[in-house]
Scaffold this active site. Structure first.
Site, PDB file in Angstrom:
ATOM      1  N   ASP A  69       0.861  -1.188   0.000  1.00 14.24           N
ATOM      2  CA  ASP A  69       0.000   0.000   0.000  1.00 14.24           C
ATOM      3  C   ASP A  69       0.895   1.235   0.000  1.00 14.24           C
ATOM      4  O   ASP A  69       1.366   1.662   1.053  1.00 14.24           O
ATOM      5  CB  ASP A  69      -0.881   0.031   1.250  1.00 14.24           C
ATOM      6  CG  ASP A  69      -1.901  -1.091   1.298  1.00 14.24           C
ATOM      7  OD1 ASP A  69      -2.894  -0.998   0.580  1.00 14.24           O
ATOM      8  OD2 ASP A  69      -1.691  -2.050   2.072  1.00 14.24           O
ATOM      9  N   ARG A  77       4.014   2.775   3.115  1.00 13.88           N
ATOM     10  CA  ARG A  77       4.722   1.737   3.875  1.00 13.88           C
ATOM     11  C   ARG A  77       6.231   1.934   3.814  1.00 13.88           C
ATOM     12  O   ARG A  77       6.943   1.556   4.729  1.00 13.88           O
ATOM     13  CB  ARG A  77       4.356   0.347   3.351  1.00 13.88           C
ATOM     14  CG  ARG A  77       2.868   0.045   3.297  1.00 13.88           C
ATOM     15  CD  ARG A  77       2.153   0.300   4.603  1.00 13.88           C
ATOM     16  NE  ARG A  77       0.759  -0.127   4.545  1.00 13.88           N
ATOM     17  CZ  ARG A  77      -0.217   0.436   5.224  1.00 13.88           C
ATOM     18  NH1 ARG A  77       0.032   1.474   6.019  1.00 13.88           N
ATOM     19  NH2 ARG A  77      -1.454  -0.019   5.136  1.00 13.88           N
ATOM     20  N   ARG A 137      -7.562  10.015   1.678  1.00  8.16           N
ATOM     21  CA  ARG A 137      -7.131   8.943   0.767  1.00  8.16           C
ATOM     22  C   ARG A 137      -7.915   8.979  -0.546  1.00  8.16           C
ATOM     23  O   ARG A 137      -7.518   8.339  -1.518  1.00  8.16           O
ATOM     24  CB  ARG A 137      -7.313   7.586   1.445  1.00  8.16           C
ATOM     25  CG  ARG A 137      -6.500   7.411   2.712  1.00  8.16           C
ATOM     26  CD  ARG A 137      -6.917   6.166   3.479  1.00  8.16           C
ATOM     27  NE  ARG A 137      -6.594   4.952   2.757  1.00  8.16           N
ATOM     28  CZ  ARG A 137      -7.083   3.748   3.069  1.00  8.16           C
ATOM     29  NH1 ARG A 137      -7.939   3.623   4.081  1.00  8.16           N
ATOM     30  NH2 ARG A 137      -6.732   2.687   2.376  1.00  8.16           N
ATOM     31  N   LYS A 167      -9.393   0.397  -5.543  1.00  5.80           N
ATOM     32  CA  LYS A 167     -10.074  -0.066  -4.330  1.00  5.80           C
ATOM     33  C   LYS A 167     -10.941   1.057  -3.765  1.00  5.80           C
ATOM     34  O   LYS A 167     -10.750   2.225  -4.129  1.00  5.80           O
ATOM     35  CB  LYS A 167      -9.047  -0.543  -3.293  1.00  5.80           C
ATOM     36  CG  LYS A 167      -8.053   0.526  -2.818  1.00  5.80           C
ATOM     37  CD  LYS A 167      -6.993  -0.071  -1.916  1.00  5.80           C
ATOM     38  CE  LYS A 167      -6.079   1.000  -1.353  1.00  5.80           C
ATOM     39  NZ  LYS A 167      -4.980   0.444  -0.537  1.00  5.80           N
ATOM     40  N   HIS A 168     -11.939   0.760  -2.925  1.00  8.73           N
ATOM     41  CA  HIS A 168     -12.385  -0.508  -2.369  1.00  8.73           C
ATOM     42  C   HIS A 168     -13.783  -0.759  -2.926  1.00  8.73           C
ATOM     43  O   HIS A 168     -14.744  -0.148  -2.470  1.00  8.73           O
ATOM     44  CB  HIS A 168     -12.445  -0.459  -0.850  1.00  8.73           C
ATOM     45  CG  HIS A 168     -11.166   0.011  -0.202  1.00  8.73           C
ATOM     46  ND1 HIS A 168     -10.825   1.349  -0.083  1.00  8.73           N
ATOM     47  CD2 HIS A 168     -10.138  -0.684   0.353  1.00  8.73           C
ATOM     48  CE1 HIS A 168      -9.659   1.462   0.536  1.00  8.73           C
ATOM     49  NE2 HIS A 168      -9.204   0.246   0.811  1.00  8.73           N
ATOM     50  N   HIS A 180     -12.081  -2.076   9.229  1.00 11.88           N
ATOM     51  CA  HIS A 180     -11.055  -2.728  10.039  1.00 11.88           C
ATOM     52  C   HIS A 180     -11.611  -3.096  11.414  1.00 11.88           C
ATOM     53  O   HIS A 180     -11.081  -3.990  12.084  1.00 11.88           O
ATOM     54  CB  HIS A 180      -9.843  -1.811  10.225  1.00 11.88           C
ATOM     55  CG  HIS A 180      -9.072  -1.562   8.966  1.00 11.88           C
ATOM     56  ND1 HIS A 180      -9.463  -0.624   8.039  1.00 11.88           N
ATOM     57  CD2 HIS A 180      -7.937  -2.129   8.483  1.00 11.88           C
ATOM     58  CE1 HIS A 180      -8.596  -0.624   7.035  1.00 11.88           C
ATOM     59  NE2 HIS A 180      -7.667  -1.516   7.276  1.00 11.88           N
ATOM     60  N   ASP A 250      -9.863  -7.346   0.212  1.00  8.97           N
ATOM     61  CA  ASP A 250      -9.161  -6.592   1.245  1.00  8.97           C
ATOM     62  C   ASP A 250      -8.730  -7.601   2.311  1.00  8.97           C
ATOM     63  O   ASP A 250      -9.117  -8.777   2.273  1.00  8.97           O
ATOM     64  CB  ASP A 250     -10.085  -5.521   1.832  1.00  8.97           C
ATOM     65  CG  ASP A 250      -9.318  -4.330   2.417  1.00  8.97           C
ATOM     66  OD1 ASP A 250      -8.098  -4.468   2.646  1.00  8.97           O
ATOM     67  OD2 ASP A 250      -9.936  -3.281   2.648  1.00  8.97           O
TER      68      ASP A 250
END
Length: 505
Positions: A69, A77, A137, A167-168, A180, A250
């Site tokens: 990601d 990351r 995002r 995504k998503h 999450h 995901d």
């Protein structure tokens, strides 16, 4: 006759270390894993990550997939390559060529590491200011603008040899719940979903990869979340739209799925529904458990052999188009890419209201959260002490910090003539008490742009907190940069005439 299909070929998993240990290499070989998702814990520097990815390719084969990601903004990351702005920052800049240049620069950095898939861009339209997980995002709230910018970003990445994963799907922009943590529902009429959420995905359905969302859309499937829904992944995406790319779930360890269906069983269910790759994360026993569940549905015929072989064929096509090559990343190229990113952060910076910028050398008071830990989605935010040191290059800074804004008493600030600057450095929105009692002279919005709507003060919005964002902020404060960004979402300042009791009532 070809060799039999192993269920591990339909799984993408993670690994724990910065090196490929003999035990992990044996695990990957034994389970026929050919797809890995890397996280921040796997990155140290360019030399290390190139070695890790080369070793992974050697173990998994030349058609391996290594994903990450690297969206930009708070979701990066790897931090040792040029740091891209968030999608909403690019939305504020509203320049498709700039978006393409940023996508290409991200791709060059990833390609040099040995990564061939970027799990982005985010196509969710953030039309809900209280969305706890998407926010900056997203490229914005308006479909056509988001489509153009995302298309350009993808074009740049693909030109650099890194596949994009949109995504998503079918859209996470209008949720009040973070998947999450729990299972969201978007209960809207089909016509409304088609006019908004689905539009970017339909327009960019030539993307090589698509990630499903753990969300229930009753108008599409009242029983199953999209990740586990055959109506959505097969009937809509494949049959109606003719999508030919790779569908990945995901992370199935997310609570929206794991708490209700268990990650291991959900991996099998997702493939039956129409996914090609199940993203199974966590302990090796979880990964092996998922592989066993996939084998069971293959043996029973619930996952027909033809469907599984078609999934492998799709994955093979993508791996062939975007191979792991590890080209050199020269110092000159890296510096060029850092320049692109800095320009993008500068172009993103936006002004809300009519702020009075303190003169150089002014006595200011910075009020900010002391530490901003990782929230499970993004990397840790900027520490208050780091921000204070940057501002001290311009001002005499008195730093006041809090562990959480709910605990901070604004009335405790001395009336000593200092300019009060509130820095909002987390994704979280402010509550009613803070909305009523926080009265800064200037609001620095360094993460979630929607906090502009909570605090009745003029604001500078950076859409992120990376070094280049702080550079843009300082250049604005010292008068060397005139912000021209236009937020791609509605950001309106609240009135400041409500009392705390009125806000709480």
């Amino acid at each position: 006759m070809g060799k039999p299909l192993h269920p591990g070929q339909l799984v993408m998993c993670d690994i724990a270390d910065t090196v490929l240990t003999p035990a992990t290499a044996d695990f990957l070989r034994r389970n026929h894993i050919r797809a890995i998702c890397l996280f921040a814990r796997n990155f140290q520097d360019m030399k290390q990550i190139r070695r890790l990815c080369a070793d992974l390719r050697d173990v998994m084969g030349s058609d391996a997939l290594i994903a990450v990601d690297q969206e930009g903004g708070a979701v990066l990351r790897s931090l040792f390559v040029p740091q891209a702005p968030s999608a909403m920052g690019l939305g504020a800049a509203n320049d498709t060529q700039l978006a393409q240049d940023v996508g290409a620069a991200i791709g060059r950095g990833l390609k040099a590491m040995g990564i061939n898939i970027n799990l982005g861009p985010v196509l969710d339209l953030n039309n809900n200011p209280h969305n706890p997980v998407i926010g900056e995002r997203s490229f914005g709230a308006e479909p056509s603008r988001a489509i153009e910018l995302a298309r350009a970003w993808m074009t740049g990445s693909h030109a650099s040899g890194v596949a994009c994963c949109i995504k998503h799907f079918p859209g996470h922009g209008d949720t009040h719940v973070d998947s999450h943590l729990d299972l969201p529902t978007v209960d809207k009429p089909l016509a409304a979903i088609e006019a908004l959420e689905l539009k970017p995905f339909h327009a960019l359905r030539d993307a090589p990869m698509l990630m499903s969302a753990h969300i229930i859309y009753p108008a599409l499937d009242a029983e199953w979340p999209a990740t586990l829904s055959r109506r959505i992944l097969t009937d809509l995406l494949r049959t109606q739209w003719g999508y030919k790319g790779v569908v990945i779930t995901d992370g199935l360890n997310m609570k929206a799925i794991d708490d209700r269906y268990r990650q291991t069983k959900a991996a099998a269910r997702a493939l039956v529904a129409g996914a090609d790759l199940a993203l199974v994360l966590g302990h090796p026993s979880e990964i092996e458990g998922a592989i066993q569940e996939i084998q069971a549905v293959m043996d029973s015929g619930e996952l027909p052999a033809e469907q599984a072989l078609t999934s492998v064929a799709r994955i093979n096509v993508m791996a062939g188009l975007y191979p792991i090559l590890l080209p050199d990343y020269s110092t000159a190229q890296e510096q060029h890419d850092r320049g692109i990113m800095q320009q993008a952060w500068m172009r993103a910076l936006s002004v809300i209201g009519n702020p009075t910028i303190p003169a150089i050398g002014s006595r200011v008071r910075l009020i900010a959260q002391q530490d901003v830990p990782c929230d499970g989605i993004s990397e840790p935010g900027i520490r208050a002490t780091v921000l204070a040191e940057r501002l001290r290059t311009l001002y005499d800074v008195d730093l006041w910090t809090f562990d959480s804004p709910e605990q901070f008493d604004w009335a405790s600030l001395p009336a000593d003539g200092r300019v009060n600057i509130l820095a909002s450095t987390t994704r979280k929105r402010y509550g009613p008490r803070e909305q009523a009692t926080f009265h800064p002279d200037l609001h620095l919005v360094l993460w979630n742009p929607f906090v502009v709507m909570d605090i009745a003060a003029p604001a500078l919005v950076t859409f992120g907190f990376r070094d280049a964002a702080l550079n843009a902020l300082l250049e604005t404060l010292n008068g060397h940069h005139q912000p021209l960004g236009i937020p791609p979402v509605a950001l309106t300042l609240p009135s400041n005439n409500l009392t705390e009791q009125e806000c709480l009532s």
